[in-house]
Design an enzyme around this catalytic site. Structure first.
Site, PDB file in Angstrom:
ATOM      1  CG  MET A 122      45.160  40.854  51.336  1.00  0.00           C
ATOM      2  SD  MET A 122      46.602  41.479  52.216  1.00  0.00           S
ATOM      3  CE  MET A 122      46.812  43.098  51.494  1.00  0.00           C
ATOM      4  CG  ASP A 155      54.905  33.934  51.650  1.00  0.00           C
ATOM      5  OD1 ASP A 155      55.555  33.699  52.670  1.00  0.00           O
ATOM      6  OD2 ASP A 155      54.984  34.988  50.997  1.00  0.00           O
ATOM      7  CE  LYS A 203      51.657  36.505  58.410  1.00  0.00           C
ATOM      8  NZ  LYS A 203      52.589  36.598  57.258  1.00  0.00           N
TER       9      LYS A 203
HETATM   10  N1  SAH Z   1      51.694  39.860  46.127  1.00  0.00           N
HETATM   11  C1  SAH Z   1      50.374  39.402  45.761  1.00  0.00           C
HETATM   12  C2  SAH Z   1      49.299  39.863  46.710  1.00  0.00           C
HETATM   13  C3  SAH Z   1      49.415  39.283  48.084  1.00  0.00           C
HETATM   14  S1  SAH Z   1      48.129  39.827  49.144  1.00  0.00           S
HETATM   15  C4  SAH Z   1      50.073  39.898  44.344  1.00  0.00           C
HETATM   16  O1  SAH Z   1      50.821  40.688  43.802  1.00  0.00           O
HETATM   17  O2  SAH Z   1      49.077  39.445  43.768  1.00  0.00           O
HETATM   18  C5  SAH Z   1      46.963  38.507  48.997  1.00  0.00           C
HETATM   19  C6  SAH Z   1      45.717  39.000  48.276  1.00  0.00           C
HETATM   20  O3  SAH Z   1      45.944  38.997  46.886  1.00  0.00           O
HETATM   21  C7  SAH Z   1      44.517  38.108  48.464  1.00  0.00           C
HETATM   22  O4  SAH Z   1      43.840  38.417  49.667  1.00  0.00           O
HETATM   23  C8  SAH Z   1      43.692  38.476  47.260  1.00  0.00           C
HETATM   24  O5  SAH Z   1      43.009  39.689  47.471  1.00  0.00           O
HETATM   25  C9  SAH Z   1      44.741  38.712  46.224  1.00  0.00           C
HETATM   26  N2  SAH Z   1      44.959  37.530  45.388  1.00  0.00           N
HETATM   27  C10 SAH Z   1      46.078  36.797  45.289  1.00  0.00           C
HETATM   28  N3  SAH Z   1      45.915  35.809  44.381  1.00  0.00           N
HETATM   29  C11 SAH Z   1      44.654  35.940  43.902  1.00  0.00           C
HETATM   30  C12 SAH Z   1      43.885  35.237  42.949  1.00  0.00           C
HETATM   31  N4  SAH Z   1      44.377  34.194  42.280  1.00  0.00           N
HETATM   32  N5  SAH Z   1      42.619  35.655  42.718  1.00  0.00           N
HETATM   33  C13 SAH Z   1      42.112  36.715  43.354  1.00  0.00           C
HETATM   34  N6  SAH Z   1      42.790  37.410  44.269  1.00  0.00           N
HETATM   35  C14 SAH Z   1      44.045  37.034  44.547  1.00  0.00           C
END
Ligand code: SAH
Length: 507
Positions: free
Chosen positions: A177, A41, A63
């Site tokens: 998110m 992704d 996406k």
């Molecule tokens: N599987 C991922 C989450 C995917 S959903 C995990 O475990 O982290 C995507 C959301 O993750 C984003 O909208 C944000 O809220 C959060 N996110 C992912 N990377 C981030 C980062 N470096 N800093 C802050 N939020 C993050």
């Protein structure tokens, strides 16, 4: 469903961690490095793809705005198709694959299709943001319960699956998110009974050089985030533990936080400098202005390898020379015994380390890691009565060192052990960053990095950029182009170069 199809490949659902490449697990790195296919992704860190074999097929299924991205069904079908073809498929996701990553749905599809799969956990954004923003998500004194919540749902809709009343009773609540709906989320939590004075934060781009932590209260966070122009990816953290950020937030206080540094040496050599700068909080962009290439003909090297015992000294002026000469010796069936009986000199610590890693401890090193000090050190050993010295160097090495040694009475033979070439161009991200004025520093670690970089950057105005040179020779090369280095490393090592950039006063 059956798991019996032994002729199918394997799908590994891999968590890529939250952004900083070092936060990838060792297990994840192993599977990526073995992958036939990487299906990924939009990743917080595209560097992870570099761990895959060059031959691996890399398929982007994320996406991006306005793009006809694949549906989840199409992604599942792709995983199954590649697995049926017998491939080792890495399905690489940000953070952890099972935390808001649809990893569960993909694993279900694989199980149903009888494909073998594994799941490698990753550091999820909430855990990473807690550590890097100094917010202990649980704390015996303040928080015994923690909820990870999707902020993707419209909290206004009546049949919302999220039970805000239940959430109001949880000590620490983290929304993924959710920045786009921050105001609605806060309102709903307050309406459900969470006091509006509860400390709350948004952590944006956690663990990357762009990380920002914005703290407020649940009641004021939305306005504050709007004012600070917060963008995804970001997390919302609500609870008394957020107060710790001002005391324990360490990452955003690193000395080079907010500074972007361009590194012009080869990718292979850049890692130590990149690491040192990143440890100090800098954003590092690689823009290799030189590439090390093997010689077109090894005739001279092979000839010299056959006569090493006849020299009094072998002097190495870079780690590249060490690698090139010893690799070639191994290739033609020789081993370290060819160095027996000959004294070895190294220009500096990195060259000495390269030798040491190959089982050779140098007898001599220059005082301040320049070729000039190497020359002086050799002369001080008494080479004046015609001692023979083999200088192992690049094909474009400068004449000062051999001239100096010859003048001192030594018999000098120069051996080009590798080629230093100019790459076709600088990487696009590096060029774009320079043009956009986003670069604070450019580091130069040799004359050829200076010459090639200036040629490749072709007329880009560097007036606003600070230049860092590893030593006086490199600094002179800049001055030849009317450029004045802001710092010259002392001693002339990578560590000192990073330290000099750190010590430079910020206006
Ligand atoms: N599987 C991922 C989450 C995917 S959903 C995990 O475990 O982290 C995507 C959301 O993750 C984003 O909208 C944000 O809220 C959060 N996110 C992912 N990377 C981030 C980062 N470096 N800093 C802050 N939020 C993050």
């Amino acid at each position: 469903m059956s798991y019996a199809k032994s002729n199918t490949g394997l799908v590994v659902l891999v968590g890529g961690g939250p952004g900083a490449a070092q936060l990838l697990t060792a297990e994840a790195a192993k599977w990526i490095s073995r992958a036939d296919v990487v299906i990924y992704d939009r990743l917080a860190n595209p560097e992870l793809l570099r761990l895959a074999p060059a031959t691996a097929e890399k398929i982007y299924v994320g996406k991006s705005p306005g793009d006809h991205s694949r549906s989840q069904e199409q992604i599942n079908a792709l995983l199954i198709e590649k697995a049926y073809a017998g491939r080792l498929v890495v399905r690489l996701k940000g953070g952890d694959p099972l935390i808001f990553g649809r990893g569960g749905e993909e694993a279900d599809a694989l199980a149903a299709a009888g494909c073998a799969f594994r799941i490698v956990p990753g550091i999820t954004a909430a855990i990473a943001a807690g550590a890097y923003a100094g917010i202990p998500l649980t704390d015996r004194r303040l928080a015994g319960t923690l909820a990870l919540v999707t902020g993707n749902e419209d909290p206004a809709k009546d049949e919302s699956a999220i039970d805000f009343t239940a959430l109001a009773g949880i000590d620490t609540v983290v929304f993924y998110m959710g920045v786009g709906r921050l105001a609605a989320i806060a309102e709903k939590l307050i309406a459900a009974g969470k006091p509006s004075e509860t400390p709350a934060a948004v952590v944006e781009n956690a663990t990357t050089p762009a990380q920002r932590t914005i703290t407020a209260t649940l009641g004021t966070l939305a306005a504050r985030a709007r004012q600070m122009n917060v963008n995804p990816p970001a997390l919302i953290v609500v609870g008394p533990v957020v107060q710790a950020a001002s005391r324990l937030g360490w990452f955003e206080k690193l000395p080079l936080k907010g500074q972007t540094v361009l590194i012009t040496r080869t990718r292979r050599q850049a890692s130590r400098l990149a690491e040192k700068l990143a440890e100090r909080g800098a954003a590092v962009i690689q823009a290799p202005a030189i590439e090390i290439a093997p010689l077109e003909s090894f005739a001279d090297v092979d000839d010299a390898l056959g006569r090493l015992g006849k020299f009094d000294w072998i002097a190495f002026t870079s780690p590249n020379g060490v690698v090139a000469l010893i690799d070639r010796a191994r290739e033609i069936g020789l081993d370290c015994r060819v160095f027996a009986g000959t004294k070895i000199a190294a220009v500096g610590t990195a060259t000495a380390e390269a030798l040491s890693r190959r089982g050779i401890e140098p007898d001599l090193m220059g005082d301040d890691f320049t070729t000039e000090s190497l020359g002086k050190a050799l002369i001080a050993t008494g080479i004046d009565n015609g001692d023979s010295i083999l200088l192992v160097r690049s094909d474009i090495a400068t004449p000062q060192l051999p001239e100096m040694l010859t003048a001192a009475g030594a018999k000098v033979e120069q051996l080009a052990a590798y080629r230093t070439i100019q790459p076709a161009g600088l990487p696009d991200d590096a060029l774009a960053a320079i043009r956009a004025g986003k670069i604070d520093w450019i580091t130069f670690t040799s004359t050829s990095t200076v010459e090639n970089f200036l040629r490749l950057a072709g007329g880009i105005d560097l007036a606003a950029v600070k230049l860092a040179a590893i030593g006086p020779v490199t600094a002179d090369a800049l001055k030849q182009h009317d450029l004045t280095p802001a710092v010259i490393a002392e001693p002339h090592t990578i560590d000192a170069l990073a330290a000099a950039i750190e010590a430079y006063p910020v206006k």
